[in-house]
Write a protein that holds these residues in place. Structure first.
Motif, PDB file in Angstrom:
ATOM      1  N   HIS A 218     -22.298 -11.681  21.606  1.00  8.10           N
ATOM      2  CA  HIS A 218     -21.760 -11.299  23.096  1.00  8.10           C
ATOM      3  C   HIS A 218     -23.213 -11.682  23.942  1.00  8.10           C
ATOM      4  O   HIS A 218     -23.969 -10.403  24.489  1.00  8.10           O
ATOM      5  CB  HIS A 218     -21.285 -10.095  23.602  1.00  8.10           C
ATOM      6  N   GLY A 289     -21.488  -4.360  31.344  1.00 11.25           N
ATOM      7  CA  GLY A 289     -20.767  -4.647  31.137  1.00 11.25           C
ATOM      8  C   GLY A 289     -19.250  -5.016  31.099  1.00 11.25           C
ATOM      9  O   GLY A 289     -18.563  -5.200  31.369  1.00 11.25           O
ATOM     10  N   ALA A 290     -19.086  -3.888  31.864  1.00 11.01           N
ATOM     11  CA  ALA A 290     -17.875  -3.392  32.152  1.00 11.01           C
ATOM     12  C   ALA A 290     -18.564  -1.620  33.885  1.00 11.01           C
ATOM     13  O   ALA A 290     -19.566  -1.973  33.615  1.00 11.01           O
ATOM     14  CB  ALA A 290     -16.679  -2.997  32.091  1.00 11.01           C
ATOM     15  N   ALA A 291     -17.318  -1.862  34.196  1.00 11.65           N
ATOM     16  CA  ALA A 291     -18.013  -0.947  35.801  1.00 11.65           C
ATOM     17  C   ALA A 291     -18.317   0.636  34.895  1.00 11.65           C
ATOM     18  O   ALA A 291     -17.069   1.172  34.315  1.00 11.65           O
ATOM     19  CB  ALA A 291     -16.883  -0.975  36.460  1.00 11.65           C
ATOM     20  N   GLN A 310     -28.160   2.004  34.734  1.00 11.14           N
ATOM     21  CA  GLN A 310     -26.606   0.869  35.177  1.00 11.14           C
ATOM     22  C   GLN A 310     -27.324  -0.520  34.974  1.00 11.14           C
ATOM     23  O   GLN A 310     -28.132  -0.620  35.557  1.00 11.14           O
ATOM     24  CB  GLN A 310     -25.983   1.181  35.786  1.00 11.14           C
ATOM     25  N   GLY A 311     -26.122  -1.088  34.222  1.00  8.84           N
ATOM     26  CA  GLY A 311     -26.716  -2.972  34.691  1.00  8.84           C
ATOM     27  C   GLY A 311     -25.622  -3.771  34.418  1.00  8.84           C
ATOM     28  O   GLY A 311     -24.896  -3.751  33.970  1.00  8.84           O
ATOM     29  N   TYR A 312     -25.781  -4.544  35.100  1.00  8.78           N
ATOM     30  CA  TYR A 312     -25.198  -5.998  35.329  1.00  8.78           C
ATOM     31  C   TYR A 312     -25.467  -7.451  34.983  1.00  8.78           C
ATOM     32  O   TYR A 312     -26.685  -7.469  35.556  1.00  8.78           O
ATOM     33  CB  TYR A 312     -24.795  -5.585  36.901  1.00  8.78           C
ATOM     34  N   GLY A 313     -24.354  -8.182  34.144  1.00  3.44           N
ATOM     35  CA  GLY A 313     -24.610  -8.983  34.313  1.00  3.44           C
ATOM     36  C   GLY A 313     -23.627  -9.892  33.843  1.00  3.44           C
ATOM     37  O   GLY A 313     -22.056  -9.367  33.470  1.00  3.44           O
ATOM     38  N   ALA A 314     -23.379 -11.295  33.252  1.00  2.00           N
ATOM     39  CA  ALA A 314     -22.442 -12.246  32.782  1.00  2.00           C
ATOM     40  C   ALA A 314     -23.159 -13.086  31.849  1.00  2.00           C
ATOM     41  O   ALA A 314     -24.197 -13.521  31.662  1.00  2.00           O
ATOM     42  CB  ALA A 314     -21.849 -12.346  34.070  1.00  2.00           C
ATOM     43  N   THR A 315     -21.592 -13.733  31.425  1.00  2.00           N
ATOM     44  CA  THR A 315     -22.441 -14.920  30.386  1.00  2.00           C
ATOM     45  C   THR A 315     -24.075 -15.672  31.087  1.00  2.00           C
ATOM     46  O   THR A 315     -24.619 -16.338  30.630  1.00  2.00           O
ATOM     47  CB  THR A 315     -21.560 -15.444  29.140  1.00  2.00           C
ATOM     48  N   ASP A 404     -17.096 -11.896  40.585  1.00  2.00           N
ATOM     49  CA  ASP A 404     -16.959 -10.325  41.379  1.00  2.00           C
ATOM     50  C   ASP A 404     -17.336  -9.856  42.724  1.00  2.00           C
ATOM     51  O   ASP A 404     -17.754 -10.385  43.640  1.00  2.00           O
ATOM     52  CB  ASP A 404     -18.459  -9.874  40.520  1.00  2.00           C
ATOM     53  N   ILE A 416     -20.369  -2.734  42.358  1.00  2.00           N
ATOM     54  CA  ILE A 416     -19.325  -3.860  41.771  1.00  2.00           C
ATOM     55  C   ILE A 416     -18.315  -3.215  42.284  1.00  2.00           C
ATOM     56  O   ILE A 416     -17.676  -2.291  41.241  1.00  2.00           O
ATOM     57  CB  ILE A 416     -19.713  -4.426  40.598  1.00  2.00           C
ATOM     58  N   ARG A 419     -13.484  -7.434  39.857  1.00  2.00           N
ATOM     59  CA  ARG A 419     -13.613  -9.266  39.555  1.00  2.00           C
ATOM     60  C   ARG A 419     -12.627  -8.946  41.327  1.00  2.00           C
ATOM     61  O   ARG A 419     -11.261  -8.663  41.008  1.00  2.00           O
ATOM     62  CB  ARG A 419     -12.841  -9.095  38.477  1.00  2.00           C
ATOM     63  N   SER A 508     -16.306  -8.810  23.912  1.00  4.51           N
ATOM     64  CA  SER A 508     -16.825  -7.728  24.181  1.00  4.51           C
ATOM     65  C   SER A 508     -16.521  -6.400  24.420  1.00  4.51           C
ATOM     66  O   SER A 508     -17.786  -5.752  25.567  1.00  4.51           O
ATOM     67  CB  SER A 508     -17.503  -8.708  25.505  1.00  4.51           C
ATOM     68  N   LYS A 510     -13.811  -5.641  26.702  1.00  2.94           N
ATOM     69  CA  LYS A 510     -13.670  -5.389  28.326  1.00  2.94           C
ATOM     70  C   LYS A 510     -11.683  -5.224  27.869  1.00  2.94           C
ATOM     71  O   LYS A 510     -11.515  -6.699  27.275  1.00  2.94           O
ATOM     72  CB  LYS A 510     -14.066  -7.007  29.012  1.00  2.94           C
TER      73      LYS A 510
END
Ligand code: AMP
Length: 529
Positions: A218, A289-291, A310-315, A404, A416, A419, A508, A510
């Motif tokens: 992932h 990876g999710a909230a 906390q981190g945020y990202g996407a593929t 998002d 966030i 979605r 992953s 979700k």
């Protein structure tokens, strides 16, 4: 001078400066950077001998193991491209992804060979099927066995190749929540910048011991194999999420850094060892990876005594975009700091972000107006492999549209809220399913919840909650809805709820809300913003 950014340089540096340092621990196997470097050279030389050249794709189907980890450097070192495969897909997805990527080598962990056997004949472009034996496991018949093959090759540095930082390093197929999976293309430059972002913002150092709880398939384990190697840290491999083992490894190996999906944190919080484990050292946990539910910050800090980030990202963004970052002049009151950490945070160094309305105008920075998060930067994908039309849908005017929905406050922190496809629009009001889930999860009997839009004659759609109870707990629909009414305005309160044993998840972690929505919407179209 322009020196091309090349991911394997991270490993070269670690081998040079930390040769005797423990690099990887996988069960009973412990390797120093010198030993790891040799194995990775052997892998590169083996691939060259198998006819793999720059640009060729090498697919991996494996949990987090030493062999999967070394592939990320051994394949890239000769300019070839890794295609890490999610280990929880169905056979049709494997056929599609492996053929679409054009992988010429398929490396499969021994335990996962049964997933490939029934479809092997359909994988016409794969020249070599290699089984990765986990320590103590038997080899599967009819496959080339990795370890004996590897042992035949020189551990000397493979012949140098011409490097361009824009060369493709990895193809990551997204879960494909709608339509066919898409192969996200990341260059060496993109992975390099992502690793730098990680190092800078979690202040990773040679002293760090990282437990790989996120799957390496992932987004390459959120880029942590590259970031931690760059600084000479130690990697602890984990084949499966086993809370008790996680606590043991943290204690024994003095794990100082981990990146976890919220579901993993839930499992840890509910495990008996959460109360008994004797972890006396400092540990930073990046939850991403999710909230995460809002009360997680407090639970992680008070029950586990870990630092919550906390981190945020996407593929598509390799993935790092946002991270919690407390400013020195902010009110140090614990509640205030925790409130800040419930948000996904501010943009990382190599990223530009905006939150825009449908007309493309920035929303007010008031923490209330909702818009779509769009991002620009050095670790955004080059596009979707052989799907230019899909790429055009998400990269517009140089910005990647994340899908998002978010708010941004006066300090620049992004929250966030949902979605785009999961937001519930009830009587014209936007309802964040994440916010409602946060309230439901704070009920002492609830383990987790997913809130989805279901059709409603008057309001168009209304929230419906699908909940999993904690072991041994009882709760009626009425009791839960009464609880929600106390904590939410009426239009946000779910109109109904149901109880299930588990929620369907992607590889992953979700929740697959589109699957949950299906029975309610069959024959109808869910309104998408
Ligand atoms: P993936 O490409 O599978 O990594 O999924 C990326 C998506 O995960 C993002 O577009 C978000 O919807 C979600 N996500 C990642 N991190 C967070 C976070 N901290 N809060 C809320 N959603 C998140």
């Amino acid at each position: 001078m322009k020196h091309h950014l090349f991911v394997p340089d991270f490993l070269r540096r670690a081998v040079k400066y930390y040769p005797d340092k423990t690099a990887v621990v996988d069960g009973h196997v412990r390797l120093t950077y010198r030993e790891l470097g040799k194995r990775i050279n052997q892998l590169s030389n083996m691939l060259i001998d198998l006819g793999i050249r720059k640009g060729d794709r090498v697919a991996y189907l494996a949990p987090n193991t030493l062999q999967m980890f070394e592939g990320m450097f051994g394949v890239n070192q000769i300019g070839a491209v890794t295609v890490p495969l999610n280990i929880r897909l169905n056979p049709a997805d494997y056929v599609y992804i492996i053929n679409h990527s054009g992988a010429r080598v398929l490396m499969v962990d021994a335990e996962l060979v049964p997933l490939i056997l029934p479809i092997k004949e359909k994988l016409k472009q794969v020249d070599h099927f290699i089984v990765l034996p986990a320590p103590g496991q038997k080899e599967s018949e009819g496959w080339i066995s990795y370890e004996p093959l590897l042992a035949q090759y020189s551990s000397g540095t493979p012949a140098a190749i011409e490097v361009d930082e824009m060369d493709l390093a990895t193809l990551l197929y997204t879960s494909g929540t709608t339509g066919l999976p898409k192969g996200v293309m990341h260059s060496h430059r993109s992975l390099y910048f992502n690793a730098l972002n990680g190092i800078i913002h979690v202040q990773a150092s040679e002293r760090d011991v990282l437990l790989h709880t996120l799957p390496l398939f992932h987004v390459n384990g959120w880029g942590t194999p590259f970031a931690l190697t760059a600084v000479g840290g130690t990697h602890i491999m984990l084949r499966k999420i086993n809370p008790s083992l996680i606590f043991d490894l943290i204690e024994q190996e003095k794990v100082s850094l981990a990146c976890m999906a919220p579901i993993v944190v839930t499992m840890l919080l509910l495990d008996p060892k959460a109360k008994t484990a004797r972890i006396e050292h400092h540990l930073r946990v990046v939850v991403a990876g999710a909230a995460p539910p809002p009360d997680y910050v407090q639970k992680v800090e008070e029950l586990l005594h870990w630092e919550f980030i906390q981190g945020y990202g996407a593929t598509e963004t390799a993935p790092l975009v946002l991270i919690t970052q407390i400013k020195s002049y902010q009110d140090p009151d614990i509640q205030n700091l925790r409130q800040i950490k419930t948000k996904a945070g501010m943009s990382m160094m190599n990223m530009c972000i905006r939150v825009v309305d449908e007309a493309g105008k920035d929303v007010r920075p008031d923490g209330k107006q909702i818009g779509e998060l769009i991002v620009r930067g050095n670790n955004i994908m080059e596009g979707y492999w052989r799907q230019p039309e899909e790429t055009k849908k998400v990269i517009k005017n140089g910005w990647y549209y994340t899908g998002d929905m978010a708010t941004i406050d006066e300090e620049g922190y992004v929250d966030i809220v949902d979605r785009k496809k999961d937001i519930i629009i009830s009587g014209g009001e936007n309802i964040s399913s994440i916010e409602v889930e946060g309230v439901i999860s704070s009920h002492p009997s609830i383990r987790e919840a997913a809130v989805i839009a279901v059709p409603h004659d008057k309001w168009g759609e209304v929230p419906h909650a699908i909940c999993v109870l904690k072991d041994g707990k009882k709760l009626t629909e009425n009791e839960l809805l009464t609880f929600c009414r106390k904590h939410l305005p009426s239009f946000k309160t779910p109109k109904s709820c149901s109880f299930v044993k588990t929620l369907p998840r992607t590889g992953s972690g979700k929740i697959m809300k589109f699957e949950l929505r299906k029975p309610f919407w069959s024959g109808k179209e869910k309104k998408v913003n």
